[in-house]
Design a protein around this motif. Structure first.
Motif, PDB file in Angstrom:
ATOM      1  N   PHE A  42       0.859  -1.180   0.000  1.00 55.70           N
ATOM      2  CA  PHE A  42       0.000   0.000   0.000  1.00 55.70           C
ATOM      3  C   PHE A  42       0.894   1.229   0.000  1.00 55.70           C
ATOM      4  O   PHE A  42       1.827   1.324   0.801  1.00 55.70           O
ATOM      5  CB  PHE A  42      -0.909   0.020   1.236  1.00 55.70           C
ATOM      6  CG  PHE A  42      -1.903  -1.104   1.276  1.00 55.70           C
ATOM      7  CD1 PHE A  42      -3.154  -0.966   0.707  1.00 55.70           C
ATOM      8  CD2 PHE A  42      -1.572  -2.309   1.886  1.00 55.70           C
ATOM      9  CE1 PHE A  42      -4.071  -2.008   0.744  1.00 55.70           C
ATOM     10  CE2 PHE A  42      -2.479  -3.355   1.921  1.00 55.70           C
ATOM     11  CZ  PHE A  42      -3.736  -3.203   1.346  1.00 55.70           C
ATOM     12  N   ASN A  43       0.609   2.188  -0.880  1.00 51.44           N
ATOM     13  CA  ASN A  43       1.508   3.327  -1.007  1.00 51.44           C
ATOM     14  C   ASN A  43       1.259   4.375   0.068  1.00 51.44           C
ATOM     15  O   ASN A  43       0.289   4.326   0.833  1.00 51.44           O
ATOM     16  CB  ASN A  43       1.421   3.943  -2.404  1.00 51.44           C
ATOM     17  CG  ASN A  43       0.059   4.546  -2.708  1.00 51.44           C
ATOM     18  OD1 ASN A  43      -0.748   4.803  -1.817  1.00 51.44           O
ATOM     19  ND2 ASN A  43      -0.205   4.773  -3.992  1.00 51.44           N
ATOM     20  N   ASP A  44       2.172   5.335   0.107  1.00 53.15           N
ATOM     21  CA  ASP A  44       2.162   6.361   1.142  1.00 53.15           C
ATOM     22  C   ASP A  44       0.882   7.196   1.100  1.00 53.15           C
ATOM     23  O   ASP A  44       0.352   7.580   2.145  1.00 53.15           O
ATOM     24  CB  ASP A  44       3.401   7.252   0.967  1.00 53.15           C
ATOM     25  CG  ASP A  44       3.481   8.353   2.004  1.00 53.15           C
ATOM     26  OD1 ASP A  44       3.547   8.027   3.194  1.00 53.15           O
ATOM     27  OD2 ASP A  44       3.463   9.540   1.619  1.00 53.15           O
ATOM     28  N   ALA A  45       0.383   7.477  -0.105  1.00 59.29           N
ATOM     29  CA  ALA A  45      -0.842   8.268  -0.221  1.00 59.29           C
ATOM     30  C   ALA A  45      -2.011   7.571   0.470  1.00 59.29           C
ATOM     31  O   ALA A  45      -2.830   8.208   1.145  1.00 59.29           O
ATOM     32  CB  ALA A  45      -1.164   8.512  -1.699  1.00 59.29           C
ATOM     33  N   THR A  46      -2.087   6.246   0.311  1.00 65.70           N
ATOM     34  CA  THR A  46      -3.149   5.472   0.956  1.00 65.70           C
ATOM     35  C   THR A  46      -3.042   5.558   2.469  1.00 65.70           C
ATOM     36  O   THR A  46      -4.039   5.772   3.171  1.00 65.70           O
ATOM     37  CB  THR A  46      -3.073   4.005   0.509  1.00 65.70           C
ATOM     38  OG1 THR A  46      -3.352   3.922  -0.889  1.00 65.70           O
ATOM     39  CG2 THR A  46      -4.067   3.145   1.273  1.00 65.70           C
TER      40      THR A  46
ATOM     41  N   SER B 151       3.340   0.888  14.037  1.00 64.76           N
ATOM     42  CA  SER B 151       4.019   0.015  13.092  1.00 64.76           C
ATOM     43  C   SER B 151       4.581   0.806  11.920  1.00 64.76           C
ATOM     44  O   SER B 151       5.590   0.423  11.328  1.00 64.76           O
ATOM     45  CB  SER B 151       3.058  -1.064  12.586  1.00 64.76           C
ATOM     46  OG  SER B 151       1.998  -0.483  11.859  1.00 64.76           O
ATOM     47  N   LEU B 152       3.939   1.909  11.584  1.00 63.69           N
ATOM     48  CA  LEU B 152       4.416   2.745  10.483  1.00 63.69           C
ATOM     49  C   LEU B 152       5.492   3.723  10.925  1.00 63.69           C
ATOM     50  O   LEU B 152       6.435   4.007  10.189  1.00 63.69           O
ATOM     51  CB  LEU B 152       3.243   3.525   9.880  1.00 63.69           C
ATOM     52  CG  LEU B 152       2.229   2.692   9.108  1.00 63.69           C
ATOM     53  CD1 LEU B 152       1.004   3.526   8.781  1.00 63.69           C
ATOM     54  CD2 LEU B 152       2.852   2.153   7.835  1.00 63.69           C
ATOM     55  N   PHE B 153       5.350   4.258  12.107  1.00 65.45           N
ATOM     56  CA  PHE B 153       6.270   5.276  12.597  1.00 65.45           C
ATOM     57  C   PHE B 153       6.808   4.877  13.971  1.00 65.45           C
ATOM     58  O   PHE B 153       6.438   5.466  14.989  1.00 65.45           O
ATOM     59  CB  PHE B 153       5.563   6.633  12.678  1.00 65.45           C
ATOM     60  CG  PHE B 153       4.858   7.006  11.410  1.00 65.45           C
ATOM     61  CD1 PHE B 153       5.566   7.416  10.299  1.00 65.45           C
ATOM     62  CD2 PHE B 153       3.477   6.941  11.321  1.00 65.45           C
ATOM     63  CE1 PHE B 153       4.916   7.752   9.122  1.00 65.45           C
ATOM     64  CE2 PHE B 153       2.821   7.280  10.151  1.00 65.45           C
ATOM     65  CZ  PHE B 153       3.547   7.688   9.044  1.00 65.45           C
ATOM     66  N   PRO B 154       7.680   3.867  14.027  1.00 58.80           N
ATOM     67  CA  PRO B 154       8.201   3.410  15.311  1.00 58.80           C
ATOM     68  C   PRO B 154       8.987   4.513  16.012  1.00 58.80           C
ATOM     69  O   PRO B 154       9.634   5.330  15.360  1.00 58.80           O
ATOM     70  CB  PRO B 154       9.132   2.246  14.924  1.00 58.80           C
ATOM     71  CG  PRO B 154       8.706   1.853  13.547  1.00 58.80           C
ATOM     72  CD  PRO B 154       8.214   3.097  12.901  1.00 58.80           C
ATOM     73  N   PRO B 155       8.925   4.570  17.337  1.00 61.57           N
ATOM     74  CA  PRO B 155       9.689   5.571  18.081  1.00 61.57           C
ATOM     75  C   PRO B 155      11.177   5.474  17.734  1.00 61.57           C
ATOM     76  O   PRO B 155      11.739   4.395  17.630  1.00 61.57           O
ATOM     77  CB  PRO B 155       9.440   5.187  19.540  1.00 61.57           C
ATOM     78  CG  PRO B 155       8.156   4.434  19.513  1.00 61.57           C
ATOM     79  CD  PRO B 155       8.137   3.698  18.219  1.00 61.57           C
TER      80      PRO B 155
ATOM     81  N   CYS C 228       8.471   9.340   5.532  1.00 59.25           N
ATOM     82  CA  CYS C 228       7.489   8.859   4.557  1.00 59.25           C
ATOM     83  C   CYS C 228       7.534   7.340   4.496  1.00 59.25           C
ATOM     84  O   CYS C 228       8.608   6.753   4.353  1.00 59.25           O
ATOM     85  CB  CYS C 228       7.768   9.444   3.173  1.00 59.25           C
ATOM     86  SG  CYS C 228       7.558  11.225   3.097  1.00 59.25           S
ATOM     87  N   TYR C 229       6.393   6.725   4.611  1.00 53.03           N
ATOM     88  CA  TYR C 229       6.335   5.273   4.605  1.00 53.03           C
ATOM     89  C   TYR C 229       5.319   4.766   3.602  1.00 53.03           C
ATOM     90  O   TYR C 229       4.222   5.299   3.487  1.00 53.03           O
ATOM     91  CB  TYR C 229       5.934   4.755   5.991  1.00 53.03           C
ATOM     92  CG  TYR C 229       7.074   4.528   6.933  1.00 53.03           C
ATOM     93  CD1 TYR C 229       7.678   5.594   7.576  1.00 53.03           C
ATOM     94  CD2 TYR C 229       7.541   3.252   7.183  1.00 53.03           C
ATOM     95  CE1 TYR C 229       8.717   5.382   8.456  1.00 53.03           C
ATOM     96  CE2 TYR C 229       8.572   3.041   8.073  1.00 53.03           C
ATOM     97  CZ  TYR C 229       9.156   4.110   8.706  1.00 53.03           C
ATOM     98  OH  TYR C 229      10.184   3.893   9.575  1.00 53.03           O
ATOM     99  N   ASP C 230       5.703   3.700   2.923  1.00 52.49           N
ATOM    100  CA  ASP C 230       4.738   2.810   2.311  1.00 52.49           C
ATOM    101  C   ASP C 230       4.478   1.713   3.342  1.00 52.49           C
ATOM    102  O   ASP C 230       5.132   1.641   4.378  1.00 52.49           O
ATOM    103  CB  ASP C 230       5.296   2.189   1.031  1.00 52.49           C
ATOM    104  CG  ASP C 230       5.293   3.168  -0.139  1.00 52.49           C
ATOM    105  OD1 ASP C 230       4.919   4.334   0.058  1.00 52.49           O
ATOM    106  OD2 ASP C 230       5.688   2.760  -1.242  1.00 52.49           O
ATOM    107  N   LEU C 231       3.543   0.869   3.055  1.00 49.51           N
ATOM    108  CA  LEU C 231       3.199  -0.210   3.970  1.00 49.51           C
ATOM    109  C   LEU C 231       3.199  -1.529   3.230  1.00 49.51           C
ATOM    110  O   LEU C 231       2.690  -1.611   2.111  1.00 49.51           O
ATOM    111  CB  LEU C 231       1.807   0.041   4.558  1.00 49.51           C
ATOM    112  CG  LEU C 231       1.168  -1.095   5.346  1.00 49.51           C
ATOM    113  CD1 LEU C 231       1.864  -1.241   6.687  1.00 49.51           C
ATOM    114  CD2 LEU C 231      -0.319  -0.822   5.562  1.00 49.51           C
ATOM    115  N   VAL C 232       3.808  -2.559   3.823  1.00 55.60           N
ATOM    116  CA  VAL C 232       3.684  -3.896   3.270  1.00 55.60           C
ATOM    117  C   VAL C 232       3.079  -4.806   4.336  1.00 55.60           C
ATOM    118  O   VAL C 232       3.427  -4.727   5.509  1.00 55.60           O
ATOM    119  CB  VAL C 232       5.029  -4.484   2.769  1.00 55.60           C
ATOM    120  CG1 VAL C 232       5.491  -3.761   1.525  1.00 55.60           C
ATOM    121  CG2 VAL C 232       6.099  -4.460   3.839  1.00 55.60           C
TER     122      VAL C 232
ATOM    123  N   GLY D 269       6.333  -0.981   8.069  1.00 57.98           N
ATOM    124  CA  GLY D 269       6.465   0.259   7.326  1.00 57.98           C
ATOM    125  C   GLY D 269       7.811   0.272   6.617  1.00 57.98           C
ATOM    126  O   GLY D 269       8.834  -0.102   7.195  1.00 57.98           O
ATOM    127  N   VAL D 270       7.820   0.686   5.368  1.00 55.48           N
ATOM    128  CA  VAL D 270       9.055   0.716   4.577  1.00 55.48           C
ATOM    129  C   VAL D 270       9.160   2.051   3.852  1.00 55.48           C
ATOM    130  O   VAL D 270       8.184   2.797   3.732  1.00 55.48           O
ATOM    131  CB  VAL D 270       9.098  -0.433   3.543  1.00 55.48           C
ATOM    132  CG1 VAL D 270       9.131  -1.775   4.239  1.00 55.48           C
ATOM    133  CG2 VAL D 270       7.902  -0.358   2.599  1.00 55.48           C
TER     134      VAL D 270
END
Length: 268
Positions: free
Chosen positions: A62-66, A192-196, A202-206, A235-236
């Motif tokens: 899933f892309n960053d915009a999503t 999960s997307l933005f770990p401390p 900017c993250y995409d998600l897998v 998050g990648v």
């Protein structure tokens, strides 16, 4: 029902979104329910039809915009991931029944407050599991070692005997029926997307398919070793369409999605 805004004045704003209608959502998820509950679920729904070597699914992207859209929904409290089989979807060049995942957001009342976003199936790895310890004390993270064990479990299913549909459908069978998806709490989804401690903005998600191996309690006979299909989320960095393998990234934070549907149709 979600609000229906008129985006016709700025159609370019939707170019980076891969959205399906409610009718498509019902069709795709119903097709999954129909296929998984049969004893002849074809393994080819998890395979790359354009690959001569029959590559199998390794992640759904899933892309960053999503992701930004879901996080920006007013009143969002839960994120839901639902299994789907898309028969045709031109943006992803899907021309035959293909397994993928739909994600959407709901509020505290269980009302949908986002569009349905369809994930892109990917058949090449874009992540390398790091040996470092995950961040501690925040979020429902799992160790990299355990994440790798689960990921390898799915790869063994794909490599070992991908032509056994009966065995494949059993991976989705629980005491509550066949799995139709998993649910996230919003806070864990964000962690999960933005770990401390991360410096990435900017993250995409897998979402990676995995296999949980566990000893189940058999009320009638002896305990048995069971395998169940699951998901882990990572998050990648932003990926491009043409360089998934070249952009392979070392990831050390994985989130285990632990609220299956059924029984948890709505996260509490």
């Amino acid at each position: 029902m979600m609000n229906n805004h008129d985006y016709s004045s700025n159609p370019a704003s939707l170019e980076n979104f891969y959205i399906i209608s409610e009718l498509q959502f019902l069709e795709y998820t119903f097709e999954w329910t129909k296929q998984v509950s049969s004893t002849k679920m074809p393994c080819k729904i998890f395979a790359d039809k354009d690959s001569s070597t029959e590559k199998m699914l390794v992640q759904v992207h899933f892309n960053d915009a999503t992701i930004q859209s879901l996080l920006s929904c007013i009143g969002v409290k839960h994120i839901h991931a639902r299994f789907a089989i898309a028969n045709k979807y031109q943006p992803y060049k899907i021309k035959s029944p293909t397994f993928t995942i739909v994600i959407y957001a709901t509020d505290q009342l269980g009302q949908r407050c986002s569009a349905y976003h369809l994930g892109r199936p990917q058949y090449d790895d874009t992540i390398v599991v790091s040996g470092d310890k995950p961040f501690q004390g925040v979020g429902n993270f799992i160790s990299s070692r355990l994440a790798q064990e689960w990921i390898d479990g799915w790869k063994m299913v794909c490599d070992g005997n991908p032509k056994a549909p009966g065995c494949l459908s059993e991976l989705f069978l629980t005491n509550y029926g066949y799995l139709t998806g998993y649910n996230y709490l919003m806070s864990d989804f964000m962690y999960s997307l933005f770990p401390p401690g991360t410096q990435k903005e900017c993250y995409d998600l897998v979402i990676l398919p995995v296999i949980h191996k566990h000893v189940s309690n058999n009320l009638i006979g002896q305990p048995t070793l069971s395998r169940t299909f699951g998901l882990v989320l990572a998050g990648v960095q932003l990926l491009t369409d043409d360089s998934a393998v070249d952009n392979a990234e070392e990831v050390k934070t994985f989130y285990d999605l632990s609220l299956p549907t059924p029984p948890n149709h709505i996260s509490l």
